[in-house]
Design a protein around this motif. Structure first.
Motif, mmCIF file in Angstrom:
data_model
loop_
_atom_site.group_PDB
_atom_site.id
_atom_site.type_symbol
_atom_site.label_atom_id
_atom_site.label_comp_id
_atom_site.label_asym_id
_atom_site.label_seq_id
_atom_site.Cartn_x
_atom_site.Cartn_y
_atom_site.Cartn_z
ATOM 1 N N THR A 233 -34.611 5.828 -13.556
ATOM 2 C CA THR A 233 -33.900 7.102 -13.679
ATOM 3 C C THR A 233 -34.770 8.209 -14.258
ATOM 4 N N SER A 234 -35.440 7.946 -15.383
ATOM 5 C CA SER A 234 -36.235 9.002 -16.019
ATOM 6 C C SER A 234 -37.396 9.427 -15.133
ATOM 7 N N GLU A 235 -38.013 8.467 -14.447
ATOM 8 C CA GLU A 235 -39.138 8.799 -13.567
ATOM 9 C C GLU A 235 -38.679 9.671 -12.393
ATOM 10 N N VAL A 236 -37.525 9.331 -11.813
ATOM 11 C CA VAL A 236 -37.021 10.122 -10.685
ATOM 12 C C VAL A 236 -36.593 11.514 -11.147
ATOM 13 N N GLN A 237 -36.069 11.616 -12.346
ATOM 14 C CA GLN A 237 -35.723 12.936 -12.891
ATOM 15 C C GLN A 237 -36.960 13.813 -13.028
ATOM 16 N N GLN A 238 -38.079 13.194 -13.430
ATOM 17 C CA GLN A 238 -39.343 13.931 -13.518
ATOM 18 C C GLN A 238 -39.809 14.398 -12.142
ATOM 19 N N LEU A 239 -39.670 13.533 -11.160
ATOM 20 C CA LEU A 239 -40.037 13.916 -9.790
ATOM 21 C C LEU A 239 -39.178 15.082 -9.316
ATOM 22 N N LYS A 240 -37.886 14.988 -9.559
ATOM 23 C CA LYS A 240 -36.969 16.029 -9.108
ATOM 24 C C LYS A 240 -37.311 17.377 -9.748
ATOM 25 N N SER A 241 -37.675 17.359 -11.011
ATOM 26 C CA SER A 241 -38.035 18.597 -11.717
ATOM 27 C C SER A 241 -39.314 19.209 -11.165
ATOM 28 N N ALA A 242 -40.246 18.364 -10.719
ATOM 29 C CA ALA A 242 -41.527 18.855 -10.181
ATOM 30 C C ALA A 242 -41.373 19.462 -8.796
ATOM 31 N N ASN A 243 -40.307 19.084 -8.069
ATOM 32 C CA ASN A 243 -39.968 19.655 -6.757
ATOM 33 C C ASN A 243 -41.106 19.557 -5.728
ATOM 34 N N PRO A 244 -41.635 18.371 -5.475
ATOM 35 C CA PRO A 244 -42.669 18.233 -4.443
ATOM 36 C C PRO A 244 -42.068 18.261 -3.043
ATOM 37 N N GLN A 245 -42.888 18.663 -2.069
ATOM 38 C CA GLN A 245 -42.457 18.533 -0.674
ATOM 39 C C GLN A 245 -42.476 17.063 -0.243
ATOM 40 N N VAL A 246 -43.536 16.368 -0.628
ATOM 41 C CA VAL A 246 -43.739 14.987 -0.198
ATOM 42 C C VAL A 246 -44.025 14.104 -1.408
ATOM 43 N N VAL A 247 -43.356 12.957 -1.468
ATOM 44 C CA VAL A 247 -43.663 11.945 -2.469
ATOM 45 C C VAL A 247 -44.420 10.815 -1.778
ATOM 46 N N MET A 248 -45.647 10.562 -2.220
ATOM 47 C CA MET A 248 -46.425 9.430 -1.714
ATOM 48 C C MET A 248 -46.156 8.251 -2.652
ATOM 49 N N GLN A 249 -45.598 7.171 -2.116
ATOM 50 C CA GLN A 249 -45.077 6.103 -2.968
ATOM 51 C C GLN A 249 -45.642 4.736 -2.602
ATOM 52 N N SER A 250 -46.003 3.963 -3.641
ATOM 53 C CA SER A 250 -46.482 2.582 -3.481
ATOM 54 C C SER A 250 -45.604 1.677 -4.332
ATOM 55 N N SER A 251 -44.742 0.893 -3.687
ATOM 56 C CA SER A 251 -43.802 0.030 -4.404
ATOM 57 C C SER A 251 -43.595 -1.272 -3.635
ATOM 58 N N GLU A 265 -28.625 8.687 -5.914
ATOM 59 C CA GLU A 265 -27.740 8.866 -7.077
ATOM 60 C C GLU A 265 -27.986 10.187 -7.788
ATOM 61 N N LEU A 266 -29.271 10.580 -7.881
ATOM 62 C CA LEU A 266 -29.626 11.811 -8.594
ATOM 63 C C LEU A 266 -29.778 13.010 -7.660
ATOM 64 N N GLY A 267 -29.536 12.801 -6.366
ATOM 65 C CA GLY A 267 -29.617 13.900 -5.412
ATOM 66 C C GLY A 267 -31.024 14.427 -5.207
ATOM 67 N N PHE A 268 -32.015 13.558 -5.312
ATOM 68 C CA PHE A 268 -33.403 13.976 -5.104
ATOM 69 C C PHE A 268 -33.747 13.851 -3.627
ATOM 70 N N SER A 269 -34.041 14.988 -2.992
ATOM 71 C CA SER A 269 -34.316 15.007 -1.546
ATOM 72 C C SER A 269 -35.571 15.808 -1.245
ATOM 73 N N PRO A 270 -36.747 15.207 -1.370
ATOM 74 C CA PRO A 270 -37.951 15.901 -0.947
ATOM 75 C C PRO A 270 -37.970 16.012 0.577
ATOM 76 N N GLU A 271 -38.911 16.760 1.102
ATOM 77 C CA GLU A 271 -39.003 16.840 2.563
ATOM 78 C C GLU A 271 -39.290 15.467 3.170
ATOM 79 N N MET A 272 -40.087 14.655 2.437
ATOM 80 C CA MET A 272 -40.420 13.343 2.990
ATOM 81 C C MET A 272 -40.836 12.380 1.897
ATOM 82 N N ILE A 273 -40.455 11.106 2.074
ATOM 83 C CA ILE A 273 -41.033 9.996 1.326
ATOM 84 C C ILE A 273 -42.086 9.383 2.235
ATOM 85 N N LEU A 274 -43.327 9.389 1.808
ATOM 86 C CA LEU A 274 -44.419 8.811 2.582
ATOM 87 C C LEU A 274 -44.889 7.567 1.842
#
Length: 425
Positions: A233-251, A265-274
């Motif tokens: 939750t806290s990490e995604v809140q940080q992402l949402k605040s930064a407002n990136p177009q694209v999140v590059m993710q390794s999980s 759940e937190l309504g985080f919608s970047p242009e793309m998850i890559l």
């Protein structure tokens, strides 16, 4: 006379014993034991199960044949022709996603099970420790899936990786951004990275940070989170605040599913998850999330829609599907290819001696038309890295992976941006 009779009985018994021993020895020589080490329990058990299935399918084809894929090596069955029909026997070990367990299990496979080679281990950090043990014992180690770049930078003599690595895959991301603007008019500038903190995720973060700076992208947030987290939750809140177009993710799988649920759940919608493969290409990712998995783009090395260019892809995938009621994934297709590469080397070596197998691996040169991967082939450099591998990008649309890049291989146009959560049907 009694003494002579006893001698005859003893002699006969000895001959029978020797005969049985000989028969057992001859039978034993018909099996070639290969150690395979994967996460068969724990958070990545689903991924491990798919890769185990792929290994068993490959061994079954070598041992018993597959008439529907005549152009696949060893599809005639009957074992290895250069070893008088010797059959492959897989000896499984479960590393549970733990590097230390990976090391001890590899040692057990070598010293107790007496395997002639090792295939594994999916997790890059486990592959690192596991292959170090194999190097110590001078046993060939074929790595089909781990993409951490440093694995082939250790000066090892017995380590061979068939997949391409993260340096190439991360470059692919930035090549995609460049072509996206040039050919589709979509301009990407604001990036964020969201990666787990084992060897794979940490190295990917370094590569993405370096290339973003070199190529003029604005990296607005870099997050490295603890692998196997119980909440994000806290990490995604940080992402949402930064407002990136694209999140590059390794999980890996558990984290990939959890992050997507948290985004919604937190309504985080970047242009793309890559995404950088792994959990995002596991069958369980789509099965668990359903429509919420749609629109994610992930780097891949395999996709069923590429069968239009290579009939082997559909033929072997159909075999897998008929047996396990699922399609290959990028993970399991690479695992299948890794074992087939090792078997090819053992057959060419016409020996189970480790040095002979290692030498045959060095000399490997498998052409593209003998693979189910969209690669130019398999050929190792002096570091044990296959130099003919490559990557693609796929997008999940209606629950299926579709190739969207390179654009000349695409079977569907890329959907960009991802619809907002409240705008999805």
């Amino acid at each position: 006379m009694f003494t002579n009779t006893i001698k005859k009985i003893v002699r006969a018994g000895l001959l029978v014993s020797l005969g049985l021993s000989f028969c057992y020895s001859a039978y034993a020589q018909q099996e070639i034991k290969i150690g395979v080490i994967y996460p068969l329990s724990g958070a990545a058990a689903s991924s491990g199960s798919e890769m185990k299935n792929a290994l068993e399918l490959a061994a079954d084809i070598v041992n018993n044949g597959a008439k529907t894929v005549p152009n696949l090596p060893f599809s005639a069955g009957g074992g290895l022709p250069n070893l008088k029909g010797a059959k492959i026997k897989l000896v499984f070990a479960d590393h549970q996603g733990n590097p230390q367990i990976g090391a001890t299990e590899t040692e057990r496979l070598i010293t107790q099970e007496k395997v002639v080679a090792i295939v594994g281990a999916y997790f890059s950090n486990v592959t690192a420790t596991s292959s170090q043990v194999a190097e110590k014992y001078k046993i060939p180690y074929v790595n089909p899936e781990s993409s951490s770049s440093t694995l082939t930078q250790r000066g090892f003599k017995w380590f061979f990786r068939t997949t391409a690595h993260d340096d190439l895959f991360v470059h692919n991301f930035f090549d995609f951004f460049k072509e996206l603007e040039a050919k589709k008019g979509i301009k990407v500038k604001q990036l964020a990275t969201f990666n787990e903190n084992t060897l794979w995720g940490n190295e990917t973060t370094k590569l993405e940070t370096k290339l973003a700076a070199e190529k003029g992208y604005n990296l607005v947030k870099t997050i490295v989170y603890p692998a196997k987290s119980t909440q994000l939750t806290s990490e995604v809140q940080q992402l949402k605040s930064a407002n990136p177009q694209v999140v590059m993710q390794s999980s890996y799988l558990g984290d990939a599913i959890m992050s997507m649920k948290t985004y919604k759940e937190l309504g985080f919608s970047p242009e793309m998850i890559l995404a950088n493969n792994a959990g995002f290409t596991d069958t369980e990712f789509r099965r668990t999330l359903g429509k919420d998995a749609d629109y994610v783009i992930t780097r891949e090395v395999w996709s069923p829609d590429l069968a239009k260019n290579n009939p082997l892809i559909k033929q072997v995938n159909d075999l897998y599907n008929s047996k396990y009621k699922a399609d290959f994934t990028g993970n399991s297709s690479r695992t299948f290819t890794g074992l087939m590469t090792l078997v090819d080397a053992i057959n060419r070596a016409a020996s189970t001696e480790p040095e002979a197998i290692r030498k045959a691996l060095v000399e490997t040169n498998i052409p593209a038309n003998k693979l189910i991967m969209p690669w130019k082939g398999i050929k190792f450099d002096e570091h044990g890295q296959n130099v003919l591998g490559s990557g693609i990008l796929v997008q999940i649309i209606d629950g299926k992976y579709n190739t969207v890049w390179p654009f000349d291989l695409a079977t569907k146009d890329v959907v960009w941006p991802m619809p907002k959560w409240d705008q999805r049907k």
